[in-house]
Design a protein around this motif. Structure first.
Motif, PDB file in Angstrom:
ATOM      1  N   LEU A  22       0.857  -1.183   0.000  1.00 44.78           N
ATOM      2  CA  LEU A  22       0.000   0.000   0.000  1.00 44.78           C
ATOM      3  C   LEU A  22       0.894   1.234   0.000  1.00 44.78           C
ATOM      4  O   LEU A  22       1.954   1.229   0.632  1.00 44.78           O
ATOM      5  CB  LEU A  22      -0.910  -0.018   1.241  1.00 44.78           C
ATOM      6  N   THR A  23       0.455   2.286  -0.693  1.00 48.22           N
ATOM      7  CA  THR A  23       1.255   3.507  -0.695  1.00 48.22           C
ATOM      8  C   THR A  23       1.039   4.276   0.615  1.00 48.22           C
ATOM      9  O   THR A  23       0.003   4.136   1.272  1.00 48.22           O
ATOM     10  CB  THR A  23       0.899   4.447  -1.873  1.00 48.22           C
ATOM     11  N   ALA A  24       2.034   5.061   0.972  1.00 51.06           N
ATOM     12  CA  ALA A  24       1.944   5.972   2.120  1.00 51.06           C
ATOM     13  C   ALA A  24       2.756   7.203   1.749  1.00 51.06           C
ATOM     14  O   ALA A  24       3.712   7.105   0.972  1.00 51.06           O
ATOM     15  CB  ALA A  24       2.506   5.322   3.373  1.00 51.06           C
ATOM     16  N   THR A  41       5.317  -1.112   2.508  1.00 55.00           N
ATOM     17  CA  THR A  41       4.876   0.284   2.407  1.00 55.00           C
ATOM     18  C   THR A  41       5.608   0.899   1.230  1.00 55.00           C
ATOM     19  O   THR A  41       6.843   0.840   1.168  1.00 55.00           O
ATOM     20  CB  THR A  41       5.217   1.058   3.693  1.00 55.00           C
ATOM     21  N   LEU A  42       4.862   1.480   0.298  1.00 59.00           N
ATOM     22  CA  LEU A  42       5.468   2.109  -0.875  1.00 59.00           C
ATOM     23  C   LEU A  42       5.258   3.616  -0.836  1.00 59.00           C
ATOM     24  O   LEU A  42       4.111   4.081  -0.835  1.00 59.00           O
ATOM     25  CB  LEU A  42       4.841   1.563  -2.166  1.00 59.00           C
ATOM     26  N   VAL A  43       6.357   4.355  -0.792  1.00 58.63           N
ATOM     27  CA  VAL A  43       6.237   5.797  -1.000  1.00 58.63           C
ATOM     28  C   VAL A  43       6.266   5.989  -2.517  1.00 58.63           C
ATOM     29  O   VAL A  43       7.335   6.072  -3.131  1.00 58.63           O
ATOM     30  CB  VAL A  43       7.367   6.584  -0.307  1.00 58.63           C
ATOM     31  N   GLY A  44       5.095   5.951  -3.113  1.00 56.52           N
ATOM     32  CA  GLY A  44       4.983   6.028  -4.569  1.00 56.52           C
ATOM     33  C   GLY A  44       5.114   7.461  -5.034  1.00 56.52           C
ATOM     34  O   GLY A  44       4.811   8.398  -4.282  1.00 56.52           O
ATOM     35  N   ASP A  45       5.551   7.610  -6.285  1.00 62.23           N
ATOM     36  CA  ASP A  45       5.622   8.979  -6.813  1.00 62.23           C
ATOM     37  C   ASP A  45       4.234   9.482  -7.214  1.00 62.23           C
ATOM     38  O   ASP A  45       4.089  10.629  -7.658  1.00 62.23           O
ATOM     39  CB  ASP A  45       6.650   9.114  -7.942  1.00 62.23           C
ATOM     40  N   SER A  46       3.213   8.652  -6.990  1.00 64.28           N
ATOM     41  CA  SER A  46       1.825   9.131  -7.082  1.00 64.28           C
ATOM     42  C   SER A  46       1.630  10.244  -6.050  1.00 64.28           C
ATOM     43  O   SER A  46       0.668  11.011  -6.121  1.00 64.28           O
ATOM     44  CB  SER A  46       0.836   7.981  -6.824  1.00 64.28           C
ATOM     45  N   LEU A  47       2.562  10.335  -5.111  1.00 63.50           N
ATOM     46  CA  LEU A  47       2.695  11.483  -4.203  1.00 63.50           C
ATOM     47  C   LEU A  47       2.475  12.798  -4.953  1.00 63.50           C
ATOM     48  O   LEU A  47       1.836  13.723  -4.435  1.00 63.50           O
ATOM     49  CB  LEU A  47       4.125  11.449  -3.619  1.00 63.50           C
ATOM     50  N   ALA A  83      10.675   2.940  -1.938  1.00 61.05           N
ATOM     51  CA  ALA A  83      10.361   4.286  -2.433  1.00 61.05           C
ATOM     52  C   ALA A  83      10.618   4.358  -3.930  1.00 61.05           C
ATOM     53  O   ALA A  83      11.597   3.810  -4.438  1.00 61.05           O
ATOM     54  CB  ALA A  83      11.218   5.326  -1.715  1.00 61.05           C
ATOM     55  N   ASP A  84       9.730   5.044  -4.630  1.00 63.24           N
ATOM     56  CA  ASP A  84       9.920   5.286  -6.056  1.00 63.24           C
ATOM     57  C   ASP A  84      11.086   6.227  -6.272  1.00 63.24           C
ATOM     58  O   ASP A  84      11.235   7.225  -5.560  1.00 63.24           O
ATOM     59  CB  ASP A  84       8.667   5.964  -6.649  1.00 63.24           C
ATOM     60  N   MET A  85      11.909   5.943  -7.297  1.00 63.34           N
ATOM     61  CA  MET A  85      12.892   6.934  -7.733  1.00 63.34           C
ATOM     62  C   MET A  85      12.134   7.866  -8.686  1.00 63.34           C
ATOM     63  O   MET A  85      11.532   7.406  -9.655  1.00 63.34           O
ATOM     64  CB  MET A  85      14.064   6.251  -8.437  1.00 63.34           C
ATOM     65  N   VAL A 113      14.501   0.604  -3.521  1.00 69.84           N
ATOM     66  CA  VAL A 113      13.993   1.597  -4.470  1.00 69.84           C
ATOM     67  C   VAL A 113      13.198   0.906  -5.562  1.00 69.84           C
ATOM     68  O   VAL A 113      13.399  -0.275  -5.838  1.00 69.84           O
ATOM     69  CB  VAL A 113      15.145   2.420  -5.112  1.00 69.84           C
ATOM     70  N   LYS A 114      12.284   1.663  -6.166  1.00 74.26           N
ATOM     71  CA  LYS A 114      11.501   1.137  -7.290  1.00 74.26           C
ATOM     72  C   LYS A 114      11.738   2.028  -8.492  1.00 74.26           C
ATOM     73  O   LYS A 114      11.786   3.247  -8.360  1.00 74.26           O
ATOM     74  CB  LYS A 114      10.010   1.097  -6.946  1.00 74.26           C
ATOM     75  N   LEU A 115      11.915   1.418  -9.652  1.00 75.44           N
ATOM     76  CA  LEU A 115      12.067   2.193 -10.875  1.00 75.44           C
ATOM     77  C   LEU A 115      11.275   1.593 -12.029  1.00 75.44           C
ATOM     78  O   LEU A 115      11.101   0.384 -12.128  1.00 75.44           O
ATOM     79  CB  LEU A 115      13.535   2.402 -11.250  1.00 75.44           C
ATOM     80  N   ALA A 137      11.326  -3.638  -9.546  1.00 80.17           N
ATOM     81  CA  ALA A 137      11.120  -3.133 -10.898  1.00 80.17           C
ATOM     82  C   ALA A 137       9.645  -2.767 -11.076  1.00 80.17           C
ATOM     83  O   ALA A 137       8.820  -3.011 -10.179  1.00 80.17           O
ATOM     84  CB  ALA A 137      11.565  -4.179 -11.916  1.00 80.17           C
ATOM     85  N   HIS A 138       9.306  -2.171 -12.196  1.00 79.53           N
ATOM     86  CA  HIS A 138       7.919  -1.750 -12.475  1.00 79.53           C
ATOM     87  C   HIS A 138       7.754  -1.806 -13.985  1.00 79.53           C
ATOM     88  O   HIS A 138       8.376  -1.020 -14.699  1.00 79.53           O
ATOM     89  CB  HIS A 138       7.705  -0.338 -11.915  1.00 79.53           C
ATOM     90  N   VAL A 139       6.958  -2.768 -14.463  1.00 80.76           N
ATOM     91  CA  VAL A 139       6.749  -2.951 -15.907  1.00 80.76           C
ATOM     92  C   VAL A 139       5.261  -2.876 -16.241  1.00 80.76           C
ATOM     93  O   VAL A 139       4.407  -2.847 -15.355  1.00 80.76           O
ATOM     94  CB  VAL A 139       7.351  -4.293 -16.395  1.00 80.76           C
ATOM     95  N   GLY A 204       0.756  -6.843  -8.341  1.00 84.32           N
ATOM     96  CA  GLY A 204      -0.091  -6.326  -9.408  1.00 84.32           C
ATOM     97  C   GLY A 204      -0.900  -5.103  -9.026  1.00 84.32           C
ATOM     98  O   GLY A 204      -1.278  -4.910  -7.862  1.00 84.32           O
ATOM     99  N   ILE A 205      -1.119  -4.245 -10.023  1.00 78.91           N
ATOM    100  CA  ILE A 205      -2.117  -3.174  -9.918  1.00 78.91           C
ATOM    101  C   ILE A 205      -2.769  -3.132 -11.292  1.00 78.91           C
ATOM    102  O   ILE A 205      -2.155  -2.736 -12.276  1.00 78.91           O
ATOM    103  CB  ILE A 205      -1.506  -1.827  -9.461  1.00 78.91           C
ATOM    104  N   GLY A 206      -3.963  -3.632 -11.380  1.00 77.24           N
ATOM    105  CA  GLY A 206      -4.590  -3.786 -12.687  1.00 77.24           C
ATOM    106  C   GLY A 206      -3.942  -4.899 -13.473  1.00 77.24           C
ATOM    107  O   GLY A 206      -3.825  -4.821 -14.700  1.00 77.24           O
ATOM    108  N   LEU A 216      -2.302  -0.845  -4.085  1.00 75.01           N
ATOM    109  CA  LEU A 216      -3.213   0.238  -4.462  1.00 75.01           C
ATOM    110  C   LEU A 216      -2.671   1.548  -3.903  1.00 75.01           C
ATOM    111  O   LEU A 216      -1.887   1.549  -2.943  1.00 75.01           O
ATOM    112  CB  LEU A 216      -4.626   0.008  -3.903  1.00 75.01           C
ATOM    113  N   VAL A 217      -3.095   2.628  -4.522  1.00 73.85           N
ATOM    114  CA  VAL A 217      -2.791   3.966  -4.027  1.00 73.85           C
ATOM    115  C   VAL A 217      -3.732   4.250  -2.850  1.00 73.85           C
ATOM    116  O   VAL A 217      -4.938   4.005  -2.930  1.00 73.85           O
ATOM    117  CB  VAL A 217      -2.995   5.010  -5.154  1.00 73.85           C
ATOM    118  N   TRP A 218      -3.153   4.731  -1.773  1.00 73.06           N
ATOM    119  CA  TRP A 218      -3.910   5.014  -0.540  1.00 73.06           C
ATOM    120  C   TRP A 218      -5.234   5.728  -0.813  1.00 73.06           C
ATOM    121  O   TRP A 218      -6.298   5.325  -0.346  1.00 73.06           O
ATOM    122  CB  TRP A 218      -3.040   5.873   0.390  1.00 73.06           C
TER     123      TRP A 218
HETATM  124  O1  KIV Z   1       3.384   5.673  -7.444  1.00 72.45           O
HETATM  125  C1  KIV Z   1       2.672   4.718  -7.084  1.00 72.45           C
HETATM  126  O2  KIV Z   1       1.770   4.853  -6.249  1.00 72.45           O
HETATM  127  C2  KIV Z   1       2.943   3.401  -7.679  1.00 72.45           C
HETATM  128  C3  KIV Z   1       2.035   2.265  -7.363  1.00 72.45           C
HETATM  129  C4  KIV Z   1       0.641   2.504  -7.759  1.00 72.45           C
HETATM  130  C5  KIV Z   1       2.562   0.978  -7.901  1.00 72.45           C
HETATM  131  O3  KIV Z   1       3.903   3.274  -8.396  1.00 72.45           O
END
Ligand code: KIV
Ligand code: NA
Length: 278
Positions: A22-24, A41-47, A83-85, A113-115, A137-139, A204-206, A216-218
């Motif tokens: 889950l994103t935070a 916990t993913l600090v996604g760049d959806s931030l 965390a997303d780069m 890190v995620k890229l 990774a993220h494909v 997976g997401i979708g 999922l995005v928070w």
């Molecule tokens: O930035 C993000 O929240 C993400 C996830 C949805 C995978 O990359």
């Protein structure tokens, strides 16, 4: 809670126990992931969109990202912290990626890190993992490339494009990625890639229900707002309605002077009040 390790995630995959990610974006959301048993916990760049009001992720800077990673890290301890780069911080060269990933780990406090990307990132993933920085990774759909992709669209829908996603996934695992996000690809392809990988966990997401885990995005999960909703989003809560209820009730109470009530106010000893008034 016990710290979630990469070995633990591999064990979850091996036992076919779904992994929850889950994103935070700040201390309270990080804290919630910690408290309620989230694995990653993913600090996604959806931030960029959900917290900072940008219209896409490519606007986000590394310094903005670090500020939020640090806040999440103060609340989220047991989940693996990924965390997303941000866009542009890992593309110029593997050396550039290492330099920026080191900041994310050292200054941010992230575990990994995620890229976003495919074959073109193989050397970078190899460099990062060789110096001990775990890579997710993220494909599939790569939001950082939404302009080049002509929008946020399903990927791997035809056989050639599906083969491209598969080849990227296999190569990124070979390069050392311990896990990978599969975004917006057909269900069957998500399941197939998950089966073809030897140890990397798919999140997976979708990408259907056949992956090793889901993310999922928070704000999508919580229903923080009710804007455009992608097909793959399920709103598990309705925070927007709760916020609306709270603000309406508060404003009404202030305007009719029913807030604060006596019990919500401080008293002064009567004698002191009389002395004060002289
Ligand atoms: O930035 C993000 O929240 C993400 C996830 C949805 C995978 O990359
Ligand atoms: Na992202």
């Amino acid at each position: 809670r016990k710290k979630v390790t990469i070995q633990h995630l591999h064990a979850l995959r091996a036992s076919r126990t779904p992994i929850t990610m889950l994103t935070a974006y700040d201390f309270p959301t990080g804290r919630a992931c910690e408290t309620h048993g989230i694995d990653i916990t993913l600090v996604g760049d959806s931030l960029a969109q959900v917290c900072l009001g940008y219209d896409c992720t490519t606007r986000l800077t590394l310094d903005e990202m670090l500020h939020h990673i640090r806040a999440v890290a103060r609340g989220s301890h047991a989940p693996l912290l990924v965390a997303d780069m941000p866009f542009g911080t890992y593309l110029a060269s593997p050396e550039d990626a290492v330099r920026n990933a080191v900041r994310i780990v050292r200054e941010g406090g992230a575990d990994a890190v995620k890229l976003e990307g495919g074959l073109e990132l193989v050397d970078t993933v190899r460099r990062l993992t060789s110096v001990g920085i775990p890579v997710m990774a993220h494909v599939g759909l790569l939001p950082q490339r939404h302009v080049a992709l002509s929008g946020y669209r399903l990927q791997g829908r035809d056989a050639d494009s599906a083969l491209g996603v598969l080849k990227s996934a296999l190569a990124l695992e070979e390069a050392g990625a311990f896990a990978m996000v599969l975004e917006a690809i057909p269900h069957a392809l998500g399941t197939y890639i998950t089966q073809r990988l030897r140890h990397a966990a798919t999140i997976g997401i979708g990408a259907g229900s056949g992956t090793d885990g889901q993310v999922l995005v928070w704000d999508d999960l919580m229903g923080t707002w009710h804007g455009h909703q992608a097909k793959f989003v399920r709103r598990f809560a309705d925070v927007k309605s709760e916020v609306e209820k709270g603000i309406r009730a508060y404003s009404e109470a202030v305007r009719e002077r029913s807030f604060p009530a006596g019990a919500e106010s401080y008293e002064m000893p009567k004698a002191q009040w009389e002395r004060f008034q002289q």
